[in-house]
Design an enzyme around this catalytic site. Structure first.
Site, PDB file in Angstrom:
ATOM      1  N   TRP A 137       0.876  -1.181   0.000  1.00 16.45           N
ATOM      2  CA  TRP A 137       0.000   0.000   0.000  1.00 16.45           C
ATOM      3  C   TRP A 137       0.911   1.229   0.000  1.00 16.45           C
ATOM      4  CZ3 TRP A 137      -1.986   2.694   4.882  1.00 16.45           C
ATOM      5  CH2 TRP A 137      -2.946   3.649   4.566  1.00 16.45           C
ATOM      6  N   ASP A 218      -0.290  -5.607   9.609  1.00 16.32           N
ATOM      7  CA  ASP A 218      -1.329  -4.659   9.225  1.00 16.32           C
ATOM      8  C   ASP A 218      -2.523  -5.450   8.699  1.00 16.32           C
ATOM      9  OD1 ASP A 218      -2.701  -2.349   8.630  1.00 16.32           O
ATOM     10  OD2 ASP A 218      -1.676  -1.997   6.734  1.00 16.32           O
ATOM     11  N   LYS A 253     -13.198  -0.800   6.255  1.00 14.48           N
ATOM     12  CA  LYS A 253     -13.777  -1.658   5.214  1.00 14.48           C
ATOM     13  C   LYS A 253     -14.803  -2.622   5.791  1.00 14.48           C
ATOM     14  CE  LYS A 253     -10.021   0.047   3.427  1.00 14.48           C
ATOM     15  NZ  LYS A 253      -9.603   0.763   2.251  1.00 14.48           N
TER      16      LYS A 253
HETATM   17  N1  PMP Z   1      -3.481  -0.657   5.588  1.00  9.56           N
HETATM   18  C1  PMP Z   1      -3.843  -1.054   4.369  1.00  9.56           C
HETATM   19  C2  PMP Z   1      -3.148  -2.222   3.762  1.00  9.56           C
HETATM   20  C3  PMP Z   1      -4.854  -0.379   3.679  1.00  9.56           C
HETATM   21  O1  PMP Z   1      -5.191  -0.782   2.458  1.00  9.56           O
HETATM   22  C4  PMP Z   1      -5.490   0.722   4.287  1.00  9.56           C
HETATM   23  C5  PMP Z   1      -6.587   1.487   3.630  1.00  9.56           C
HETATM   24  N2  PMP Z   1      -6.564   1.589   2.285  1.00  9.56           N
HETATM   25  C6  PMP Z   1      -5.067   1.098   5.565  1.00  9.56           C
HETATM   26  C7  PMP Z   1      -4.073   0.391   6.193  1.00  9.56           C
HETATM   27  C8  PMP Z   1      -5.645   2.298   6.272  1.00  9.56           C
HETATM   28  O2  PMP Z   1      -6.925   2.161   6.666  1.00  9.56           O
HETATM   29  P1  PMP Z   1      -7.761   3.415   7.154  1.00  9.56           P
HETATM   30  O3  PMP Z   1      -8.478   3.928   5.975  1.00  9.56           O
HETATM   31  O4  PMP Z   1      -8.656   2.850   8.194  1.00  9.56           O
HETATM   32  O5  PMP Z   1      -6.820   4.407   7.728  1.00  9.56           O
END
Ligand code: PMP
Length: 404
Positions: A137, A218, A253
């Protein structure tokens, strides 16, 4: 310093690069094509192309309205009932939880959990370096770099086979210096959709334990892969693996609560005393960052997880989101195989979670955009949940054509 000097000082600040993901959405918004499609998003959409408002959230919201509370500050580490519920969800059945050496702190989304963790590590282990999968990410590297770390990448994606180069990954981890931090996607790897199987996770855990590395797991998509319990297995395995473990998690999500910024940072420590000390330091990190987290999302999640009927409703709704993603993967694969016989689209059903690495290159992504008004990331990542019964035919035709 006089007024004009200050102005010229600030006028030397250069424009920041556009966020690669949000940039795609901006370009999509500007398009006037009547059938434009945005596959670049990181959000679950239902089959009508809408972000769902879950019934369990609606019910929790109604319950909270019946018993309105004043909006005072939450404690630095958030709502106690929320933290307890998250701990129970993530570490269900773990010895570490029973031994009271797990602490969970509410954070502003999963991003907040990563940032609090990163700032904490920087304060106590300034010499450590961070290791992130290649690719990952986009915000992972940016976040740890902004906390002051040198960020390195370990191999992960194998472009030739649209799979994981596990031998290279393991070999790289074997050479990571002791005390360094290794960021791992606990399930539904973003962006590739490719996860390690159980045997490979055991090997990764073995290297991490043997080399004295610090795992930072994560988990942003629990329940989007194989199920709540199955997706959470890696976290539980590491928690009882005899290591200090950091876990960032989020309900963005799985509860469709993106804008509420509701996540958590959990730490599994050696014993209850160490857990309490870590908790106190993490609270300091939060205090000097945003002082205390927002309230509403925590109350919603705590209400749902704390009520047997609402929790059952949530699990059903989460299962429905997961099933739609799986069905869409299967249907897109079948359509592509019908349109391009003999070509291999099996990656779609081998991957899991919200994203698929399609193997499309930058030029093919450009053609999708310019010839079909289908927008996605230059890396070829698509959000499977952005495909629906109304656009799957167009998506399949376009991908089959540009990748021919
Ligand atoms: N980690 C990963 C792998 C993600 O894909 C995301 C969100 N796209 C996050 C963390 C962050 O999540 P949040 O939107 O709750 O901050």
């Amino acid at each position: 310093m006089n007024h004009s000097t200050t102005l010229s000082l600030l006028s030397s600040v250069a424009m920041a690069p556009r966020d690669p993901i949000l940039g795609v959405t901006e370009a999509y918004n500007q398009s006037t094509h009547p059938d434009k499609i945005n596959l670049g998003v990181g959000v679950y959409y239902d089959d009508r192309g809408k972000v769902p408002l879950l019934d369990c959230v609606r019910a929790a919201e109604a319950a909270l309205q019946l018993d309105p509370k004043p909006h005072t500050y939450l404690p630095i580490d958030g709502l106690a009932a929320y933290n307890k519920a998250v701990g129970a969800l993530l570490f269900d059945g773990c010895t570490a939880l029973a031994e009271q050496r797990v602490v969970t702190l509410q954070t502003a989304g999963g991003t907040g959990a990563l940032k609090v963790g990163a700032d904490f590590f920087r304060r106590f282990f300034p010499e450590a370096q961070v290791w992130i999968s290649n690719p990952s990410w986009e915000n992972h590297a940016a976040l740890f770099e902004s906390a002051g770390f040198v960020v390195n990448h370990y191999p992960y994606y194998d472009a030739a086979g649209n799979g994981i180069d596990f031998a290279a990954m393991l070999e790289a981890l074997e050479h990571v210096p002791t005390g360094n931090i290794v960021l791992l996607h606990a399930c539904c790897h973003n962006p590739t959709g490719l996860d390690l199987d159980e045997g490979r996770w055991e090997q990764v855990l073995g290297v991490i334990a043997r080399r004295g590395l610090i795992p930072f797991l994560d988990m942003a998509y629990q329940g989007f892969g194989a199920g709540l319990a199955a997706d959470g297995k890696v976290v539980r395995r590491f928690a009882d693996g005899g290591l200090t473990v950091f876990v960032s998690s989020t309900f963005s999500k799985s509860f469709s609560l993106y804008g509420e910024r509701i996540g958590a940072l959990s730490v599994v420590a050696a014993d209850a005393d160490a857990a309490a000390r870590l908790q106190s330091q993490l609270k300091r990190t939060i205090r000097t960052n945003y002082s205390s987290p927002p309230e509403h999302g925590a109350r919603l999640v705590a209400t749902v997880l704390g009520s047997a009927p609402l929790r059952a409703m949530w699990e059903q709704e989460l299962a429905a989101m997961r099933e739609r993603i799986r069905t869409t993967r299967r249907d897109l694969r079948l359509r592509l195989e019908a349109l391009a016989p003999g070509r291999d689209f099996s990656f779609l059903t081998r991957q899991s979670g919200l994203f698929s690495y399609t193997g499309l290159d930058k030029e093919q992504v450009r053609r999708l955009r310019e010839e079909y008004a289908i927008y996605t990331l230059d890396t070829g990542r698509i959000c499977v949940a952005a495909v629906n019964s109304g656009n799957i035919e167009r998506v399949a035709q376009a991908i089959a054509t540009v990748s021919a």
